[in-house]
Design an enzyme around this catalytic site. Structure first.
Site, short mmCIF file in Angstrom:
data_model
loop_
_atom_site.label_atom_id
_atom_site.label_comp_id
_atom_site.label_asym_id
_atom_site.label_seq_id
_atom_site.Cartn_x
_atom_site.Cartn_y
_atom_site.Cartn_z
N HIS A 17 -7.69 -8.83 -23.84
CA HIS A 17 -8.65 -8.21 -23.78
C HIS A 17 -8.72 -8.29 -21.81
CE1 HIS A 17 -11.33 -9.38 -26.73
NE2 HIS A 17 -11.68 -8.95 -26.38
N ARG A 90 -5.68 -0.37 -28.67
CA ARG A 90 -4.68 -0.76 -29.14
C ARG A 90 -3.99 -0.13 -29.76
NH1 ARG A 90 -7.26 -5.95 -31.86
NH2 ARG A 90 -8.63 -4.34 -32.09
N SER A 129 -8.81 -10.76 -31.33
CA SER A 129 -10.01 -11.96 -31.77
C SER A 129 -9.77 -12.52 -33.47
CB SER A 129 -11.38 -11.65 -30.79
OG SER A 129 -11.34 -11.16 -29.24
#
Ligand code: PNS
Length: 170
Positions: A17, A90, A129
């Site tokens: 991030h 990604r 995450s």
């Protein structure tokens, strides 16, 4: 003024991030990083904690603001007067979902809100995450995943103090 919003859950924020934030901040006059307040989810960190963490992580970036929002992203963009949403990509697995959301937002906003995708730097392509939480809950090493100041905060959520002590002793 060129302004953009980088929305997300950021539960917790990762170095991936931060990489997207740093690169997007160079492209816009202001970048608002905004945490979704999603009442349907039970997050690891509260919205307030996530905002504070993002503020600390982006303190070196003068044109980055941190905020939170609830409801539709396009309504939040309208409130801020912002027409560009930043998202990181990604892998191809992200693409299908992100494309659908970006097209929905463009349609819902009558073409007023566009999404700009930044491909994640290769060193962070594997990071999410969710994986940070899974590694941390078993006491694995997350020092390559989140900013240094955040490492122990994540372990604390799982009641893990041993990792820190072991590191301090080596
Ligand atoms: O980090 P995340 O969880 O992938 O972020 C997803 C986010 C916050 C960008 C997305 O869920 C969102 O914008 N939610 C707000 C509701 C909305 O506007 N949805 C878009 C229409 S499908």
């Amino acid at each position: 003024m060129k302004n953009a919003v980088y929305p997300g859950s950021f539960d917790p924020m990762t170095l991936g991030h931060l990489d997207v934030i740093e690169r997007a901040a160079k492209m816009f006059d202001t970048l608002t990083v905004s945490v979704l307040n999603n009442k349907a989810k039970s997050p690891l960190f509260s919205v307030e904690e996530r905002v504070n963490i993002l503020q600390e992580a982006t303190a070196h970036l003068d044109n980055v603001k941190v905020d939170s929002f609830s409801g539709l992203l396009i309504d939040y963009c309208k409130k801020l007067g912002v027409h560009v949403v930043i998202r990181g990509l990604r892998a191809i697995t992200d693409f299908e979902y992100e494309l659908q959301v970006a097209q929905t937002n463009r349609k819902l906003s009558n073409g007023d809100v566009d999404t700009l995708f930044l491909t994640t730097s290769l060193e962070y392509a594997y990071l999410s995450s969710s994986s940070v939480k899974e590694i941390a809950c078993f006491g694995g090493d997350i020092r390559q995943c989140v900013p240094a100041f955040l490492v122990q905060k994540v372990y604390d959520k799982f009641g893990i103090t041993a990792f820190k002590q072991e590191q301090q002793n080596t």
